[in-house]
Design a protein around this motif. Structure first.
Motif, PDB file in Angstrom:
ATOM      1  N   THR A  40      16.038   6.620   3.915  1.00 30.97           N
ATOM      2  CA  THR A  40      16.604   7.979   3.909  1.00 30.97           C
ATOM      3  C   THR A  40      18.099   8.021   3.676  1.00 30.97           C
ATOM      4  O   THR A  40      18.587   8.821   2.890  1.00 30.97           O
ATOM      5  CB  THR A  40      16.290   8.665   5.243  1.00 30.97           C
ATOM      6  N   LEU A  92       5.250   6.951  11.383  1.00 38.12           N
ATOM      7  CA  LEU A  92       6.176   5.843  11.173  1.00 38.12           C
ATOM      8  C   LEU A  92       6.228   5.438   9.703  1.00 38.12           C
ATOM      9  O   LEU A  92       7.255   4.962   9.220  1.00 38.12           O
ATOM     10  CB  LEU A  92       5.740   4.645  12.030  1.00 38.12           C
ATOM     11  N   TYR A  93       5.131   5.665   8.975  1.00 39.50           N
ATOM     12  CA  TYR A  93       5.033   5.263   7.571  1.00 39.50           C
ATOM     13  C   TYR A  93       6.192   5.808   6.741  1.00 39.50           C
ATOM     14  O   TYR A  93       6.659   5.158   5.817  1.00 39.50           O
ATOM     15  CB  TYR A  93       3.703   5.758   6.988  1.00 39.50           C
ATOM     16  N   TYR A  94       6.647   7.033   7.077  1.00 40.55           N
ATOM     17  CA  TYR A  94       7.631   7.704   6.224  1.00 40.55           C
ATOM     18  C   TYR A  94       9.065   7.265   6.504  1.00 40.55           C
ATOM     19  O   TYR A  94       9.953   7.478   5.683  1.00 40.55           O
ATOM     20  CB  TYR A  94       7.492   9.227   6.363  1.00 40.55           C
ATOM     21  N   HIS A  95       9.319   6.657   7.666  1.00 38.42           N
ATOM     22  CA  HIS A  95      10.663   6.170   8.014  1.00 38.42           C
ATOM     23  C   HIS A  95      11.732   7.214   7.721  1.00 38.42           C
ATOM     24  O   HIS A  95      12.787   6.913   7.160  1.00 38.42           O
ATOM     25  CB  HIS A  95      10.998   4.883   7.239  1.00 38.42           C
ATOM     26  N   SER A  96      11.434   8.479   8.056  1.00 38.20           N
ATOM     27  CA  SER A  96      12.352   9.543   7.672  1.00 38.20           C
ATOM     28  C   SER A  96      12.643  10.454   8.852  1.00 38.20           C
ATOM     29  O   SER A  96      11.746  11.140   9.335  1.00 38.20           O
ATOM     30  CB  SER A  96      11.717  10.354   6.544  1.00 38.20           C
ATOM     31  N   SER A  97      13.894  10.495   9.323  1.00 36.72           N
ATOM     32  CA  SER A  97      14.193  11.359  10.460  1.00 36.72           C
ATOM     33  C   SER A  97      14.152  12.850  10.121  1.00 36.72           C
ATOM     34  O   SER A  97      13.751  13.633  10.981  1.00 36.72           O
ATOM     35  CB  SER A  97      15.522  10.980  11.125  1.00 36.72           C
ATOM     36  N   PRO A  98      14.510  13.299   8.904  1.00 36.78           N
ATOM     37  CA  PRO A  98      14.321  14.726   8.607  1.00 36.78           C
ATOM     38  C   PRO A  98      12.854  15.147   8.715  1.00 36.78           C
ATOM     39  O   PRO A  98      12.532  16.193   9.271  1.00 36.78           O
ATOM     40  CB  PRO A  98      14.808  14.862   7.160  1.00 36.78           C
ATOM     41  N   ASP A 150       3.190   3.880  -1.000  1.00 37.56           N
ATOM     42  CA  ASP A 150       4.280   4.147  -1.954  1.00 37.56           C
ATOM     43  C   ASP A 150       5.483   3.318  -1.569  1.00 37.56           C
ATOM     44  O   ASP A 150       5.541   2.771  -0.473  1.00 37.56           O
ATOM     45  CB  ASP A 150       4.740   5.612  -1.895  1.00 37.56           C
ATOM     46  N   ALA A 151       6.470   3.280  -2.493  1.00 30.64           N
ATOM     47  CA  ALA A 151       7.765   2.714  -2.140  1.00 30.64           C
ATOM     48  C   ALA A 151       8.587   3.874  -1.583  1.00 30.64           C
ATOM     49  O   ALA A 151       8.986   4.771  -2.317  1.00 30.64           O
ATOM     50  CB  ALA A 151       8.435   2.122  -3.371  1.00 30.64           C
ATOM     51  N   ILE A 152       8.804   3.870  -0.278  1.00 32.16           N
ATOM     52  CA  ILE A 152       9.513   4.979   0.362  1.00 32.16           C
ATOM     53  C   ILE A 152      11.001   4.679   0.316  1.00 32.16           C
ATOM     54  O   ILE A 152      11.443   3.640   0.814  1.00 32.16           O
ATOM     55  CB  ILE A 152       9.063   5.116   1.831  1.00 32.16           C
ATOM     56  N   HIS A 153      11.786   5.591  -0.260  1.00 30.91           N
ATOM     57  CA  HIS A 153      13.237   5.375  -0.284  1.00 30.91           C
ATOM     58  C   HIS A 153      13.768   5.452   1.136  1.00 30.91           C
ATOM     59  O   HIS A 153      13.426   6.364   1.899  1.00 30.91           O
ATOM     60  CB  HIS A 153      13.930   6.475  -1.104  1.00 30.91           C
ATOM     61  N   ILE A 192       0.836  -1.206   0.000  1.00 29.22           N
ATOM     62  CA  ILE A 192       0.000   0.000   0.000  1.00 29.22           C
ATOM     63  C   ILE A 192       0.867   1.250   0.000  1.00 29.22           C
ATOM     64  O   ILE A 192       2.024   1.212   0.393  1.00 29.22           O
ATOM     65  CB  ILE A 192      -0.922   0.053   1.234  1.00 29.22           C
ATOM     66  N   LEU A 199      11.594  11.313  -0.861  1.00 36.11           N
ATOM     67  CA  LEU A 199      11.334   9.960  -0.393  1.00 36.11           C
ATOM     68  C   LEU A 199      10.789   9.068  -1.492  1.00 36.11           C
ATOM     69  O   LEU A 199      10.622   7.873  -1.308  1.00 36.11           O
ATOM     70  CB  LEU A 199      10.320   9.982   0.759  1.00 36.11           C
ATOM     71  N   GLY A 200      10.473   9.673  -2.643  1.00 37.84           N
ATOM     72  CA  GLY A 200      10.030   8.861  -3.766  1.00 37.84           C
ATOM     73  C   GLY A 200       8.534   8.870  -3.989  1.00 37.84           C
ATOM     74  O   GLY A 200       8.020   8.052  -4.741  1.00 37.84           O
ATOM     75  N   MET A 201       7.812   9.796  -3.347  1.00 36.30           N
ATOM     76  CA  MET A 201       6.367   9.824  -3.560  1.00 36.30           C
ATOM     77  C   MET A 201       6.045  10.599  -4.828  1.00 36.30           C
ATOM     78  O   MET A 201       6.808  11.465  -5.243  1.00 36.30           O
ATOM     79  CB  MET A 201       5.695  10.500  -2.359  1.00 36.30           C
ATOM     80  N   THR A 229       5.021   1.690  16.461  1.00 38.82           N
ATOM     81  CA  THR A 229       3.723   1.058  16.228  1.00 38.82           C
ATOM     82  C   THR A 229       2.927   1.063  17.532  1.00 38.82           C
ATOM     83  O   THR A 229       3.504   1.081  18.610  1.00 38.82           O
ATOM     84  CB  THR A 229       3.883  -0.393  15.746  1.00 38.82           C
ATOM     85  N   ASP A 250      -5.825   3.373   4.631  1.00 37.60           N
ATOM     86  CA  ASP A 250      -4.872   3.447   3.526  1.00 37.60           C
ATOM     87  C   ASP A 250      -5.540   3.478   2.164  1.00 37.60           C
ATOM     88  O   ASP A 250      -4.913   3.825   1.173  1.00 37.60           O
ATOM     89  CB  ASP A 250      -3.895   2.267   3.612  1.00 37.60           C
ATOM     90  N   THR A 271      -0.823  -3.737   9.518  1.00 37.43           N
ATOM     91  CA  THR A 271       0.223  -3.483   8.527  1.00 37.43           C
ATOM     92  C   THR A 271       1.579  -3.846   9.113  1.00 37.43           C
ATOM     93  O   THR A 271       1.742  -3.929  10.327  1.00 37.43           O
ATOM     94  CB  THR A 271       0.285  -1.997   8.138  1.00 37.43           C
ATOM     95  N   MET A 304      -1.844   8.175   6.715  1.00 41.17           N
ATOM     96  CA  MET A 304      -1.712   6.725   6.558  1.00 41.17           C
ATOM     97  C   MET A 304      -1.899   6.062   7.923  1.00 41.17           C
ATOM     98  O   MET A 304      -1.670   6.677   8.964  1.00 41.17           O
ATOM     99  CB  MET A 304      -0.317   6.360   6.011  1.00 41.17           C
ATOM    100  N   SER A 305      -2.269   4.774   7.885  1.00 43.18           N
ATOM    101  CA  SER A 305      -2.608   4.121   9.143  1.00 43.18           C
ATOM    102  C   SER A 305      -1.411   3.941  10.059  1.00 43.18           C
ATOM    103  O   SER A 305      -1.564   3.788  11.261  1.00 43.18           O
ATOM    104  CB  SER A 305      -3.266   2.761   8.878  1.00 43.18           C
ATOM    105  N   GLN A 306      -0.178   3.964   9.511  1.00 38.19           N
ATOM    106  CA  GLN A 306       0.984   3.793  10.374  1.00 38.19           C
ATOM    107  C   GLN A 306       1.450   5.109  10.987  1.00 38.19           C
ATOM    108  O   GLN A 306       2.498   5.156  11.611  1.00 38.19           O
ATOM    109  CB  GLN A 306       2.144   3.174   9.577  1.00 38.19           C
ATOM    110  N   TRP A 327      11.401   1.089   1.715  1.00 37.76           N
ATOM    111  CA  TRP A 327      10.422   0.614   2.695  1.00 37.76           C
ATOM    112  C   TRP A 327       9.102   0.378   1.988  1.00 37.76           C
ATOM    113  O   TRP A 327       8.597   1.266   1.303  1.00 37.76           O
ATOM    114  CB  TRP A 327      10.200   1.673   3.777  1.00 37.76           C
TER     115      TRP A 327
END
Lengths: 216, 505
Positions: free
Chosen positions: A105, B241-247, A100-103, A98, B209-211, B334, B127, A123, B236-238, A112
């Motif tokens: 960092t 955390l969904y973005y996994h991005s510290s910036p 996007d494909a998150i790069h 579901i 991030l590639g979106m 989570t 989602d 999820t 998003m439901s997560q 991810w």
């Protein structure tokens, strides 16, 4: 006194018997040697040849995944409510990709992917290579059902490499089902209740202002 | 003493509620336009229907009293009190029609959660939600966070007369600038400015991030709104955390802190008076409180095996502390980790952070720092009085937008609200326990609802018991009104419905 003819006849019989015995032994030895040679030759034959049997549909498929999946199969719901039991275990999950494909960092080669279970109640975040992620053709969104992936890898309850995220480091990723689109056609009849209520609402508003102006 | 309401009062109240409902029609236009732009025809038809309903309802209510005149104090309180519930109902209509909610009550829960900027959600399958429906959730946060009244005043919707009494019953008792209208316009301008800048920065991060561009901009906008108004809904439901991005998490932390600071101080910094900012009672309380609680939280995290290394503690711990303290409700762990990997001590520290909340005059909930600060100063005064001779007069002063002297009225009001909040936290916890849930989870959830924090430990989920859900909706409403307005409203209702009063006049 022994009969001289019988003596000579006895000698002759013994000699022929010995001759026969020698021939038989030689024949058996030759046969044995032949068998050994044949066996040796046949063991050198390659096993890579495909064996086609007579009956239909009995082909061996070399691309078939090994059937040890029952050992690892876990539901995403179980992982999303996991405790220390699943930590650092090899698990296999199947879910819809579901979003996007998150790069990742600070990591050029990884992405991810978030997998969702069938009824979209749980999820799991999967860490996989960008090449593996490139095999996903659709992501789950509004009116889109994403590619269904089967991922086998190690689950971490609080991954030390990723500052404590619950994630699954993928080792084997395979596509089970490509994505689906459900397009929504424009249907004017669905807008009719809305149009009616808006018109009535505007009439009421205009009426209010008219009456207010009349009162002033 | 208790003045009951006359029919005239009710008609005036009805009129102003109608104005607010009409105002929400403007809010509904945003998801409608987005739905049409994204060719999401199902949502578009639903929003058109809701626009029609609000037009009819709003204009219809205004007919109750065509020329309402000025609002007095009691009427203003009722309008404010009921505004949240009325707007909650309006919000529920498109949400329920989207099909992502199990029951109408679930949709009402999310509607009230959005408008009160709590941020707890019982939505199913977030989602796969359409862009229009997601946009509506964040429009609710925007309207609720700026305060319905504030925005209405800003546009001069009540005319020049109805303003002052509504502003103070709203729960914002700080006067930022001398003129009420100017104040509200200033708050609106700062909010929009910060959100626009933050959306720009976050869009760039999301694109990196590639979106896809549309998704990147929309999600950046939604995250900015939710972070600055300290709401807590996430696209998003997560959650974050969904973005996994510290910036991205860093930018959101800055936004959450900015949203939990008093708007008065925003104005002061904007005017260039930086030293006022650092001398303020609330800022000092906030810094001290956050420092102490971060240390306590870090210490409790070292007990759990999973989060005991420094990078994990910094990233997850600091974000969770700021998210809870500003009563936003974003998670970069989570929900399972919240209850499993965190020790119960760390879990309760998070609850305490939400309970205390942020600054007054900001979008945060909770008891708020000015009250905690006042109560602490009052303790200092009590000790001083105990140690000094009987004839001495003890004066304690503090800095809060100018130098002030501690007065008994201020302390009394702070203590009363403090007690009310704490009582509600406890009662809510008992209600949760009565439904059979775990004690720490019940306490956590009750605090999250009343303080409008919104970090959920899992109790607020689709399928929760109806009575518990109704009680949580009540708690969210009560917390947003900071109790006093709500209690005044309840007293007025009871008094007005008392048959004996009708005969005594």
């Amino acid at each position: 006194m022994r009969h001289p003819v019988k003596h000579i006849a006895n000698a002759a019989t013994t000699q022929s018997l010995m001759l026969a015995r020698a021939c038989a032994t030689a024949f058996l030895a030759a046969l044995l040697m032949a068998l050994v040679v044949c066996a040796g030759v046949s063991s050198d034959r390659a096993f890579a040849e495909e064996i086609e049997l007579e009956s239909e549909g009995n082909l061996i498929n070399p691309q078939q995944l090994p059937d040890s999946s029952f050992i690892y199969d876990t539901s995403i719901a179980d992982l999303s409510s996991a405790d220390a039991y699943y930590d650092n275990q090899t698990v296999q999950v199947t879910g819809e990709a579901i979003g996007d494909a998150i790069h990742a960092t600070f990591d050029q080669k990884f992405s991810w992917i978030t997998l969702s279970n069938e009824d979209n109640t749980a999820t799991i975040a999967v860490f996989m290579t960008r090449d593996a992620a490139a095999r996903i053709d659709t992501f789950g969104r509004y009116q889109q059902r994403g590619t269904i992936l089967q991922v086998r890898g190690t689950f971490h309850l609080a991954c030390p490499e990723h500052e404590g995220t619950s994630d699954l480091h993928a080792e084997v990723v395979s596509v089970v089902d490509p994505g689906e689109y459900t397009e929504e056609a424009f249907n004017l009849t669905k807008f009719v209740p809305g149009i009616i209520t808006v018109v009535v609402g505007l009439l009421v508003t205009v009426l209010f202002y008219l009456i207010r102006e009349r009162q002033r | 003493m208790w003045q009951r309401f006359t029919l005239y009062d009710l008609r005036v109240i009805g009129h102003y509620l109608g104005v607010l409902v009409l105002f929400s029609t403007l809010g509904l236009l945003v998801p409608f336009i987005l739905a049409v732009a994204c060719e999401e025809w199902g949502p578009a038809s639903r929003y058109l229907l809701t626009i029609g309903i609000t037009l009819i309802l709003g204009s219809g209510l205004r007919f109750l009293r065509i020329e309402p005149g000025r609002l007095n104090q009691q009427q203003a309180m009722v309008v404010t009190g009921l505004a949240w519930i009325v707007l909650g109902f309006v919000a529920t209509i498109p949400l329920y029609l989207s099909g992502h909610y199990a029951t109408f009550l679930d949709a009402l829960f999310d509607g009230v959660s959005g408008v009160t900027t709590t941020g707890a959600s019982v939505i199913m399958d977030l989602d796969h939600l359409s862009n229009a429906d997601n946009m509506w959730r964040f429009v609710l946060h925007f309207i609720g966070g700026l305060g319905l009244i504030v925005v209405a005043l800003s546009f001069g919707l009540f005319g020049k007369r109805g303003g002052a009494s509504l502003y103070s019953s709203e729960g914002r008792s700080e006067h930022v600038l001398p003129n009420i209208i100017q104040t509200t316009q200033f708050i609106a301008k700062i909010t929009v400015g910060i959100i626009v800048v933050a959306t720009g920065i976050l869009s760039v991060i999301c694109l990196l991030l590639g979106m896809e561009p549309l998704r990147a901009i929309l999600q950046a906008l939604w995250l900015s709104i939710s972070a600055f108004v300290t709401g807590g809904f996430a696209p998003m439901s997560q959650s974050v955390l969904y973005y996994h991005s510290s910036p991205l998490e860093l930018v959101i932390m800055v936004l959450m802190l900015a949203g939990s600071i008093n708007f008065v101080l925003h104005a002061e910094v904007w005017k260039g008076h930086i030293e006022t900012f650092f001398r303020d009672l609330e800022i000092r309380t906030m810094v001290l409180w956050l420092a102490v609680m971060t240390c306590v939280f870090a210490a409790s995290l070292t007990m759990s095996a999973e989060f005991s290394n420094l990078p994990a503690m910094l990233r997850r711990g600091l974000f969770t502390v700021i998210s809870a303290s500003s009563t936003t409700g974003f998670l970069n762990i989570t929900p399972n980790q919240l209850t499993t990997a965190l020790s119960s001590g760390a879990f309760l520290v998070v609850a305490m952070l939400m309970a205390v909340g942020g600054s007054a005059g900001s979008t945060s909930g909770g008891i708020k720092f000015n009250r905690i600060g006042l109560i602490a100063k009052s303790l200092v005064a009590t000790i001083k009085e105990a140690l000094s001779p009987a004839s001495a007069r003890v004066v304690v002063s503090y800095n809060h937008v100018g130098k002030r002297v501690l007065s008994p009225e201020a302390v009394k009001s702070a203590t009363t609200v403090f007690v009310l909040y704490t009582a509600t936290y406890l009662i809510g916890a008992l209600v949760g326990i009565a439904h059979g849930y775990d004690a720490t989870q019940s306490i956590f959830e009750s605090v999250a609802m009343t303080s409008n924090g919104g970090l959920s430990s899992g109790l607020a989920a689709p399928g929760m018991p109806v009575t518990l859900e109704v009680f949580y909706i009540f708690q969210m409403w009560a917390g947003r009104l900071e109790f006093v307005t709500l209690l005044a409203l309840l007293v007025e209702i009871v008094v007005s419905l008392d048959p004996r009063r009708w005969f005594n006049g």
